[in-house]
Design a protein around this motif. Sequence first.
Motif, PDB file in Angstrom:
ATOM      1  N   PHE A 283       3.739  51.054  35.507  1.00 20.45           N
ATOM      2  CA  PHE A 283       4.927  50.266  35.857  1.00 20.45           C
ATOM      3  C   PHE A 283       6.127  51.147  36.217  1.00 20.45           C
ATOM      4  O   PHE A 283       6.464  52.073  35.481  1.00 20.45           O
ATOM      5  CB  PHE A 283       5.350  49.385  34.670  1.00 20.45           C
ATOM      6  CG  PHE A 283       4.209  48.593  34.073  1.00 20.45           C
ATOM      7  CD1 PHE A 283       3.532  47.643  34.835  1.00 20.45           C
ATOM      8  CD2 PHE A 283       3.823  48.798  32.759  1.00 20.45           C
ATOM      9  CE1 PHE A 283       2.483  46.920  34.276  1.00 20.45           C
ATOM     10  CE2 PHE A 283       2.767  48.075  32.199  1.00 20.45           C
ATOM     11  CZ  PHE A 283       2.102  47.136  32.960  1.00 20.45           C
ATOM     12  N   ASN A 284       6.786  50.788  37.324  1.00 14.43           N
ATOM     13  CA  ASN A 284       8.039  51.438  37.694  1.00 14.43           C
ATOM     14  C   ASN A 284       9.130  51.001  36.714  1.00 14.43           C
ATOM     15  O   ASN A 284       9.041  49.936  36.108  1.00 14.43           O
ATOM     16  CB  ASN A 284       8.408  51.005  39.122  1.00 14.43           C
ATOM     17  CG  ASN A 284       9.427  51.914  39.758  1.00 14.43           C
ATOM     18  OD1 ASN A 284       9.270  53.130  39.754  1.00 14.43           O
ATOM     19  ND2 ASN A 284      10.498  51.339  40.290  1.00 14.43           N
ATOM     20  N   HIS A 285      10.196  51.812  36.607  1.00 10.34           N
ATOM     21  CA  HIS A 285      11.277  51.457  35.660  1.00 10.34           C
ATOM     22  C   HIS A 285      11.946  50.130  36.009  1.00 10.34           C
ATOM     23  O   HIS A 285      12.537  49.483  35.155  1.00 10.34           O
ATOM     24  CB  HIS A 285      12.335  52.581  35.610  1.00 10.34           C
ATOM     25  CG  HIS A 285      13.067  52.817  36.891  1.00 10.34           C
ATOM     26  ND1 HIS A 285      14.426  52.706  37.028  1.00 10.34           N
ATOM     27  CD2 HIS A 285      12.602  53.141  38.131  1.00 10.34           C
ATOM     28  CE1 HIS A 285      14.771  52.979  38.281  1.00 10.34           C
ATOM     29  NE2 HIS A 285      13.677  53.241  38.958  1.00 10.34           N
ATOM     30  N   THR A 286      11.846  49.723  37.289  1.00 14.66           N
ATOM     31  CA  THR A 286      12.477  48.466  37.739  1.00 14.66           C
ATOM     32  C   THR A 286      11.610  47.237  37.448  1.00 14.66           C
ATOM     33  O   THR A 286      12.058  46.107  37.611  1.00 14.66           O
ATOM     34  CB  THR A 286      12.676  48.517  39.267  1.00 14.66           C
ATOM     35  OG1 THR A 286      11.417  48.879  39.869  1.00 14.66           O
ATOM     36  CG2 THR A 286      13.742  49.530  39.661  1.00 14.66           C
ATOM     37  N   ASN A 287      10.360  47.485  37.060  1.00 14.48           N
ATOM     38  CA  ASN A 287       9.402  46.388  36.870  1.00 14.48           C
ATOM     39  C   ASN A 287       9.580  45.766  35.477  1.00 14.48           C
ATOM     40  O   ASN A 287       9.467  46.476  34.475  1.00 14.48           O
ATOM     41  CB  ASN A 287       7.980  46.963  37.019  1.00 14.48           C
ATOM     42  CG  ASN A 287       6.904  45.902  37.014  1.00 14.48           C
ATOM     43  OD1 ASN A 287       7.115  44.784  36.545  1.00 14.48           O
ATOM     44  ND2 ASN A 287       5.746  46.252  37.538  1.00 14.48           N
ATOM     45  N   PRO A 288       9.886  44.458  35.398  1.00 15.92           N
ATOM     46  CA  PRO A 288      10.086  43.854  34.071  1.00 15.92           C
ATOM     47  C   PRO A 288       8.869  44.004  33.158  1.00 15.92           C
ATOM     48  O   PRO A 288       8.998  43.920  31.935  1.00 15.92           O
ATOM     49  CB  PRO A 288      10.362  42.376  34.376  1.00 15.92           C
ATOM     50  CG  PRO A 288       9.997  42.169  35.803  1.00 15.92           C
ATOM     51  CD  PRO A 288      10.091  43.494  36.485  1.00 15.92           C
ATOM     52  N   ALA A 289       7.706  44.276  33.749  1.00 14.76           N
ATOM     53  CA  ALA A 289       6.485  44.441  32.942  1.00 14.76           C
ATOM     54  C   ALA A 289       6.537  45.684  32.062  1.00 14.76           C
ATOM     55  O   ALA A 289       5.756  45.815  31.129  1.00 14.76           O
ATOM     56  CB  ALA A 289       5.256  44.500  33.849  1.00 14.76           C
ATOM     57  N   ILE A 290       7.483  46.599  32.335  1.00 15.15           N
ATOM     58  CA  ILE A 290       7.573  47.812  31.504  1.00 15.15           C
ATOM     59  C   ILE A 290       8.286  47.521  30.181  1.00 15.15           C
ATOM     60  O   ILE A 290       8.161  48.278  29.217  1.00 15.15           O
ATOM     61  CB  ILE A 290       8.258  48.978  32.271  1.00 15.15           C
ATOM     62  CG1 ILE A 290       7.838  50.316  31.646  1.00 15.15           C
ATOM     63  CG2 ILE A 290       9.796  48.834  32.293  1.00 15.15           C
ATOM     64  CD1 ILE A 290       8.091  51.522  32.504  1.00 15.15           C
ATOM     65  N   LEU A 291       9.023  46.427  30.141  1.00 12.89           N
ATOM     66  CA  LEU A 291       9.776  46.076  28.925  1.00 12.89           C
ATOM     67  C   LEU A 291       8.828  45.564  27.848  1.00 12.89           C
ATOM     68  O   LEU A 291       7.766  45.014  28.154  1.00 12.89           O
ATOM     69  CB  LEU A 291      10.829  45.006  29.249  1.00 12.89           C
ATOM     70  CG  LEU A 291      11.804  45.370  30.371  1.00 12.89           C
ATOM     71  CD1 LEU A 291      12.667  44.169  30.736  1.00 12.89           C
ATOM     72  CD2 LEU A 291      12.685  46.554  29.967  1.00 12.89           C
TER      73      LEU A 291
END
Length: 316
Positions: A283-291
Motif C-alpha cells: 500500500f502507498n502512504h496515500t492508500n486508506p488501506a495502509i491505516l
Amino acid sequence: MKLKHLSLHLLMVVCLVFIQSCKNTRSNQPTSSVYIKVLGIAQDAGYPQINCREACCIKVYQGKETKKLVSSLGVINLEDRKKYIFDATPDFNLQSQLLNEDLEDIKIIDGIFLTHAHMGHYTGLMQLGFESMNSDKIPVYAMPRMKNYLKANGPWSQLVKFNNIELQELKSDSTVLLSKKLKVTPFLVPHRDEFSETVGYKIEGPQKSALFIPDINKWQLWSKSIVGKIKTVDYAFLDATFFKSGEINRPMAEVPHPFIEETVDLFKNETAETKQKVIFIHFNHTNPAILNQHFLKDSIQNLGFRFAKNGQIYDL
Ligand SMILES: [Zn+2]
Ligand SMILES: [Zn+2]
Ligand SMILES: [Zn+2]
C-alpha cells in the motif's frame, strides 16, 4: 435447585468464552510446519513517506497511526529449520528479526527471493555487506537481468565479490525445489522494468499454495488471467498500491498499478471462496488501506476480500 442450575449455566458460558478467546489468540499461530508470515505491507517508500506533509503521514508523527514496514513475506519451514524471505526491503534488518521470533538460528536467512530492482524490493541486501554483518554466501534468487544488474553495479557487486551473497539464477515458470515440502516458481509480470525484469512468485507448501505479486501494471496488460490463476492457489497477495484513481498528485499513468477498486470489480462475479483468497498488500502512504482502520477497508472486507497485516500467519 434453580440457583444450582443457574450457576452451572454460568460456568458453561464462562468456559465457552474462554475457549473462544483461546481460539482468537491462536488464530495467528501456524498449524502447519510450513507457513507464510507477513513481514511488511507498505509500498517501496514505506509509511510514513519522506516529505509527505499530508494527514496520511502526519498521523504517524503524532502517534495516531503506526509506522508500516515495506511489503515482504517470510516463509518458514520448521521441519527443516529453514527460513526464506521474499524481497529484501529497506526494512530487511527489522524483518529478519521478525523471522527470528519464529525460528532463531545462527543463519540469518536461508534464501532471498527478489521480485525486481525497485528500491523497496532489493536494497535491503546492503545489510549483508562488509559495512554491516558481512554475511557468508547467502543464496539470493534472481532472474537473469536482475542477477546481472547486481553483479555489474556497485555497491551490490561488492556483495558478490566478497561472497556475502551467492546469486542463484531463476528462470520464469521454472520451479525451485527448496525441500520436499516447499517449492517456489517465479513468473514474469508486466511492470516498469528499468533495471531488471519483474516477477511474481508461486509458493507451494505441503498443503496449500500462494501467489505473491507485489508489483504489476494493470491486470489487462498481463498475458495471464489473475482470476484464472487465483483458482489454482489458496491465497494471493496482490499489488494494492493505490485504492483508486486520482489518489496522488502526479499523473497516475506514470505509475500504473491495479487499483483496489479495479481488482474488486474484476472479481465481482466470483464466489466468496475465490474472493477471500485475495489478500491486498503493497500500500502507498496515500492508500486508506495502509491505516489500521478505515471505513473503505471495512467495505472491501465486507465483500470478502482481505488485507495483509504485519505478523499474520498463513499455513502452507
Ligand atoms: Zn514496489
Ligand atoms: Zn503520506
Ligand atoms: Zn516496482
